[in-house]
Design an enzyme around this catalytic site. Structure first.
Site, PDB file in Angstrom:
ATOM      1  N   CYS A   1       0.776  -1.548  -0.111  1.00 26.16           N
ATOM      2  CA  CYS A   1      -0.309  -0.252   0.036  1.00 26.16           C
ATOM      3  C   CYS A   1       0.782   1.691  -0.044  1.00 26.16           C
ATOM      4  O   CYS A   1       1.970   1.277   0.366  1.00 26.16           O
ATOM      5  CB  CYS A   1      -0.822   0.157   0.742  1.00 26.16           C
ATOM      6  SG  CYS A   1      -2.032   1.123   1.355  1.00 26.16           S
ATOM      7  N   GLN A   2      -0.070   2.270  -0.420  1.00 27.15           N
ATOM      8  CA  GLN A   2       1.168   3.606  -0.224  1.00 27.15           C
ATOM      9  C   GLN A   2       1.272   3.785   1.063  1.00 27.15           C
ATOM     10  O   GLN A   2       2.291   5.171   1.240  1.00 27.15           O
ATOM     11  CB  GLN A   2       0.594   4.976  -1.779  1.00 27.15           C
ATOM     12  CG  GLN A   2      -0.803   5.288  -0.694  1.00 27.15           C
ATOM     13  CD  GLN A   2      -2.452   4.977  -0.609  1.00 27.15           C
ATOM     14  OE1 GLN A   2      -2.404   3.831  -0.940  1.00 27.15           O
ATOM     15  NE2 GLN A   2      -2.759   5.690   0.146  1.00 27.15           N
ATOM     16  N   LYS A   3       0.494   3.431   2.082  1.00 24.25           N
ATOM     17  CA  LYS A   3       0.710   3.846   3.544  1.00 24.25           C
ATOM     18  C   LYS A   3       2.106   3.906   4.144  1.00 24.25           C
ATOM     19  O   LYS A   3       2.605   4.161   4.755  1.00 24.25           O
ATOM     20  CB  LYS A   3      -0.034   3.283   4.101  1.00 24.25           C
ATOM     21  CG  LYS A   3      -1.712   3.026   4.475  1.00 24.25           C
ATOM     22  CD  LYS A   3      -2.017   4.911   4.351  1.00 24.25           C
ATOM     23  CE  LYS A   3      -3.087   5.487   4.408  1.00 24.25           C
ATOM     24  NZ  LYS A   3      -3.813   6.884   4.496  1.00 24.25           N
ATOM     25  N   ASP A   4       2.890   2.452   2.741  1.00 25.53           N
ATOM     26  CA  ASP A   4       4.219   2.595   3.693  1.00 25.53           C
ATOM     27  C   ASP A   4       5.371   3.504   3.433  1.00 25.53           C
ATOM     28  O   ASP A   4       6.069   3.811   4.508  1.00 25.53           O
ATOM     29  CB  ASP A   4       4.803   2.191   2.217  1.00 25.53           C
ATOM     30  CG  ASP A   4       4.076  -0.464   2.734  1.00 25.53           C
ATOM     31  OD1 ASP A   4       3.980  -0.219   3.552  1.00 25.53           O
ATOM     32  OD2 ASP A   4       5.394  -0.914   1.886  1.00 25.53           O
TER      33      ASP A   4
ATOM     34  N   ALA B   1       4.326   5.981   6.872  1.00 24.60           N
ATOM     35  CA  ALA B   1       4.807   5.129   7.652  1.00 24.60           C
ATOM     36  C   ALA B   1       6.269   5.703   8.041  1.00 24.60           C
ATOM     37  O   ALA B   1       6.869   5.299   8.909  1.00 24.60           O
ATOM     38  CB  ALA B   1       4.590   3.475   8.079  1.00 24.60           C
TER      39      ALA B   1
END
Length: 354
Positions: free
Chosen positions: A34-37, A40
């Site tokens: 996910c682009q949430k990497d 984070a």
């Protein structure tokens, strides 16, 4: 590292059907899927630099799953622990992944953000409790909704990558919103390098953001039957749609960001349209995608219909379908959301998008 520089792919069936070029950035290819990497990594690095999180400490977050997964991996790679608070109605495979990645997972009942038991409020309290018990820096509340490291990750990373990979040719960018960081960050960058590029919010049923962009009022029709203390009408899509204005999303609104260029418009996507789009892309593009990616692609079609032929519309493939098997991709779940089984269609038949 492994985060970022994901591929940009042309969605051939959508492009041919519309007479446009639909490009999608495959953010599900990041290590955490996910682009949430990106978010984070940015949040963790800023917390370390500021001294807010000391070595061996715990990063705490309230999340529907994806950011928690990314934070768990980022924490493990740097010797930190992760405590994740999430609603208990999310896909079971997300919970299992979090635990496999070493996170401590705390499940809570869905609640309005005004309720102290909302997962974000619980996560904030847990971080405070850990610091009270073990001292300053023992824990850090990631606060993805309000932490502008989220916006900066996409302004400094995703946006420039998308612009370069498109050959510096983008007429529109379309993105759903959970925290608003991707929409605001990529949108801000694109407006700086291509002022004529349009940015559009893709919003789901039950969310207030469409009306905020279209009419300046943070309100969803579904709220008429609810009090402020009750949970808003649900959508089968996970991680997107919200009934409050976050700091990250505010960066996409001219009236809240100091008068800078912001989002130009918004389109609504129903759960049925998202479900149909997910099955269409699997059948005709060989892409097995999650609910938010399907919403983005359905919205890209709607935006494409608004623009001149030959335009280039870009969006984000947020996550793959593997973490949505028990909900979005589960036929047994569809009736509870009022959904009909998707109809098989020819590659150029986009009649399911209204």
């Amino acid at each position: 590292g492994l985060v970022g520089q994901t591929r940009l792919v042309k969605l051939g069936s959508l492009s041919e059907a519309l007479g446009q070029t639909i490009l999608a950035k495959a953010e599900f290819l990041n290590p955490g899927g996910c682009q949430k990497d990106r978010v984070a990594q940015a949040i963790l690095e800023e917390a370390i630099r500021s001294g807010s999180l000391r070595p061996g400490g715990t990063i705490v977050e309230g999340t529907s799953g994806s950011t928690g997964i990314s934070l768990s991996l980022a924490a493990a790679s740097r010797g930190f622990k992760a405590h994740i608070v999430m609603p208990d109605d999310q896909a079971a495979e997300k919970v299992e992944l979090l635990r496999r990645y070493g996170a401590e997972v705390e499940l809570v009942r869905p609640a309005s953000i005004s309720n102290p038991e909302h997962y974000v409020n619980v996560a904030r309290r847990r971080a405070e409790e850990m610091c009270q018990l073990h001292g300053a820096g023992a824990a850090f509340f990631a606060d993805q909704f309000e932490n502008l490291a989220n916006f900066r990750a996409h302004y400094e990373g995703t946006g420039p990558e998308l612009w370069a990979q498109s050959g510096q040719n983008i007429d529109a960018f379309v993105m759903s919103s959970g925290t608003g960081g991707t929409l605001a960050g990529v949108g801000r960058f694109l407006k700086e390098v291509q002022p004529n590029a349009k940015t559009y919010l893709a919003d789901v049923q039950g969310s207030s953001l469409y009306n905020k962009v279209a009419w300046g009022v943070l309100y969803a029709d579904e709220q008429a039957e609810q009090t402020a203390k009750r949970h808003r009408t649900d959508t089968i899509a996970e991680g997107i749609g919200i009934d409050r204005l976050t700091k990250n999303f505010s960066m996409a609104l001219s009236e809240h960001n100091g008068g800078l260029a912001g989002v130009d418009g918004a389109v609504r996507v129903t759960d049925q349209e998202a479900l149909e789009m997910a099955h269409h892309l699997l059948a005709h593009e060989g892409l097995f995608l999650g609910s938010s990616a399907a919403v983005n692609c359905a919205a890209a079609v709607k935006v494409g219909r608004l623009l001149p032929k030959g335009s280039t519309i870009t969006t984000i493939l947020c996550d793959g379908g593997a973490r949505h098997l028990t909900k979005f991709w589960n036929p047994n779940e569809w009736p509870s959301f009022g959904l009909e089984p998707p109809v098989k269609r020819e590659p150029l038949d986009l009649s399911f998008i209204h």
